[in-house]
Structure formats: structure tokens, C-alpha cells
Design an enzyme around this catalytic site. Structure first.
Site, PDB file in Angstrom:
ATOM      1  N   ASP A  75       1.009  -0.843   0.141  1.00 36.40           N
ATOM      2  CA  ASP A  75       0.139   0.084  -0.106  1.00 36.40           C
ATOM      3  C   ASP A  75       0.801   0.915  -0.162  1.00 36.40           C
ATOM      4  OD1 ASP A  75      -1.823   2.444   0.812  1.00 36.40           O
ATOM      5  OD2 ASP A  75      -2.793   0.839   1.650  1.00 36.40           O
ATOM      6  N   VAL A  76       0.588   2.005  -0.738  1.00 36.95           N
ATOM      7  CA  VAL A  76       1.250   2.999  -1.271  1.00 36.95           C
ATOM      8  C   VAL A  76       1.466   3.935   0.219  1.00 36.95           C
ATOM      9  CG1 VAL A  76       1.578   2.925  -3.294  1.00 36.95           C
ATOM     10  CG2 VAL A  76      -0.036   4.344  -2.435  1.00 36.95           C
ATOM     11  N   ASN A 126       1.438   7.519  -9.447  1.00 39.98           N
ATOM     12  CA  ASN A 126       0.317   6.636  -9.666  1.00 39.98           C
ATOM     13  C   ASN A 126      -0.823   6.151  -9.154  1.00 39.98           C
ATOM     14  OD1 ASN A 126      -1.339   6.525 -12.284  1.00 39.98           O
ATOM     15  ND2 ASN A 126      -1.244   4.626 -11.490  1.00 39.98           N
ATOM     16  N   TYR A 128     -11.390  13.439  -4.184  1.00 37.09           N
ATOM     17  CA  TYR A 128     -10.727  12.647  -5.263  1.00 37.09           C
ATOM     18  C   TYR A 128     -10.516  14.662  -5.689  1.00 37.09           C
ATOM     19  CZ  TYR A 128      -9.106  10.689  -9.398  1.00 37.09           C
ATOM     20  OH  TYR A 128      -8.606  10.416 -10.336  1.00 37.09           O
ATOM     21  N   LYS A 181      -5.939  15.563  -5.881  1.00 36.33           N
ATOM     22  CA  LYS A 181      -5.350  15.248  -6.961  1.00 36.33           C
ATOM     23  C   LYS A 181      -4.900  16.681  -7.146  1.00 36.33           C
ATOM     24  CE  LYS A 181      -5.827  10.778  -8.556  1.00 36.33           C
ATOM     25  NZ  LYS A 181      -3.992  10.603  -8.877  1.00 36.33           N
ATOM     26  N   THR A 232     -10.761   3.200 -17.337  1.00 36.17           N
ATOM     27  CA  THR A 232      -9.490   2.640 -16.012  1.00 36.17           C
ATOM     28  C   THR A 232     -10.830   2.140 -15.704  1.00 36.17           C
ATOM     29  OG1 THR A 232      -9.150   4.104 -14.977  1.00 36.17           O
ATOM     30  CG2 THR A 232      -7.569   4.277 -16.778  1.00 36.17           C
TER      31      THR A 232
END
Length: 251
Positions: A60-61, A83, A148, A152, A183
Site C-alpha cells: 500500500d503506497v 500513480n 478525490y 488530486k 480504467t
């Protein structure tokens, strides 16, 4: 167009699917020597058949302990794509803090931790190039996806600050801000799942893409090509930018 990444060592997070997987394939096709791929989906990482040396990291980043171990291994890095990301929906007034924090942990904290490790490794090499995947929703406010979009926007500004801090070290940092891309991230939306169940996924994607001036969503491979350009020496004078690639959605 192809790029020459021969002899380069690269890091890609969120590499098991979508833009991350497409970028891993693109870098391998363009001659990269070694890829470090990070994603919690180990099966997705294993499914990538790449013509280069691959180190798969099932992680997990947002896990700082993983990145501390990654740093301790002193991996060589010349290129990096931060990403990894997850989607979220809901009006701000209706959101729970836990949902907000979940998105921030992956999309913003994860980008920070990825970039921090990449910068440390690149400084040892005397230079490098990194890209952070932002989003057009971090540039243009879109109702109903607050966590989100805010995450971003933060990721995009993270790239700008890192670019200013590291230009003297020969390191370029840019962000890419895609619009609609076909995606798996759309599967996190209940409305998308409902439409896909009623009329099929392809028809749902086509209908959503038709609302942009270009008339369709981008493919992950198209975005990967633009990321490859930003990582390449052809973009040697480009740093601190947020490259918008949205088919005209923000016009």
C-alpha cells in the site's frame, strides 16, 4: 513515437492496472532496464509480462514502513511515476471523515511518500525525472467527488513544489491531469456500476466520453504515452508543469 529509456531504472505505483500498468508496459517497450512496480494487487502485478527486469512490491503506497524499507535497500532510480489512486463520491456535507481520510491516504499521502523515496534515490544519481498522476478534477471543480478532486489538486501542487526544490539537483518533476480515461477506477462509483449493469460497461464508458468535446474517453495507453514523454529527455526543459490531457473537457 518511441523514447529511449535504455539503461534506466524506474518506479511505478498503482502498476497492476489502468494508467500504471500501461506506463509499465510503455517503459518496458521503450527499453527501460529495471522496473519497480508497487500495488496491493499482487495478481495484477504478476499478470504483467514485461521485457525487462521487474521487481514486484505488493504494498500500500500509504504505508510509510514499506517506503522506509524501500529506501534502506538503496535502489537505483532514474524515473518515477506516482500513480496509485482510488476514487470516491458524495457531497462534502454528507461525507464521513473516514472516507475523506481513506482517499487522502492513498492519493496524497501515497504520492508524497512515493515522491520522497524517488527524490532521495535520484539525488544519489545526480538527476532524474518524476511524474505524479493528478486529475482534471484537481483543476476544474466537479461536484460530488470532493475527496478525490482535493487530493488530486494537492498532488499537482506537490509536483510544483518538488520541481522548485529539486531543479538544482538535476531532477524534473511534473504532474499529468487526465480527464476521463477508460480504467477500472470507475468501478468505485455506484452510479457507474448501476449503468454498466443495465447497458454494459462499454456503452456506459462511451456515453460518458461523448460528453467531452473530443467525444470519447482516452485510453490508458494514450496517457502512458504522454507520461513517457514527460519522463523522457525530450522533455528536458519541462518541469513544474501540470499537463492537462482531458479531450477538451475543461474548455
Amino acid at each position: 513515437m518511441t523514447f529511449d529509456f535504455s539503461g534506466k531504472h524506474a518506479l511505478v505505483t498503482g502498476a497492476a492496472s489502468g494508467i500504471g500498468a500501461a506506463t509499465a508496459r510503455r517503459l518496458a517497450a521503450d527499453g527501460v532496464d529495471t522496473l519497480h512496480l508497487v500495488d496491493p494487487d499482487g495478481d495484477g502485478l504478476d499478470a504483467l509480462d514485461l521485457a525487462c527486469t521487474v521487481h514486484r512490491h505488493v504494498a500500500d503506497v500509504s504505508d510509510e514502513a514499506f517506503w522506509n524499507e524501500f529506501d534502506a535497500a538503496e535502489h537505483r532510480l532514474d524515473l518515477a511515476l506516482a500513480n496509485a489512486g482510488i476514487g470516491s463520491g458524495g457531497q462534502i456535507a454528507d461525507l464521513e471523515l473516514a472516507e475523506w481520510r481513506k482517499v487522502m491516504a492513498v492519493n496524497l499521502d501515497g504520492a508524497f511518500l512515493t515522491l520522497r523515496s524517488a527524490l532521495r534515490a535520484m539525488k544519489l544519481r545526480g538527476g532524474g525525472s518524476a511524474v505524479i498522476t493528478a486529475s482534471i478534477t484537481g483543476v476544474k471543480p466537479v461536484p460530488g467527488i470532493g475527496p478525490y478532486g482535493v487530493s488530486k489538486a494537492g498532488a499537482a501542487h506537490l509536483a510544483r513544489i518538488a520541481a522548485a526544490e529539486n531543479a538544482a539537483h538535476g531532477i524534473r518533476v511534473n504532474a499529468i491531469a487526465p480527464g476521463g480515461v477508460d480504467t477500472a477506477i470507475w468501478e468505485s462509483s455506484p452510479d457507474f456500476r448501476k449503468s454498466a449493469a443495465e447497458q454494459g460497461r462499454e456503452a456506459t464508458i462511451a456515453a460518458m466520453g461523448a460528453m467531452s468535446p473530443r467525444g470519447r474517453f482516452a485510453t490508458a495507453d494514450e496517457i502512458a504515452g504522454e507520461i513517457a514523454f514527460l519522463l523522457s529527455d525530450l522533455a528536458g526543459n519541462v518541469t513544474g508543469t501540470v499537463h492537462v490531457t482531458d479531450g477538451g473537457y475543461s474548455l
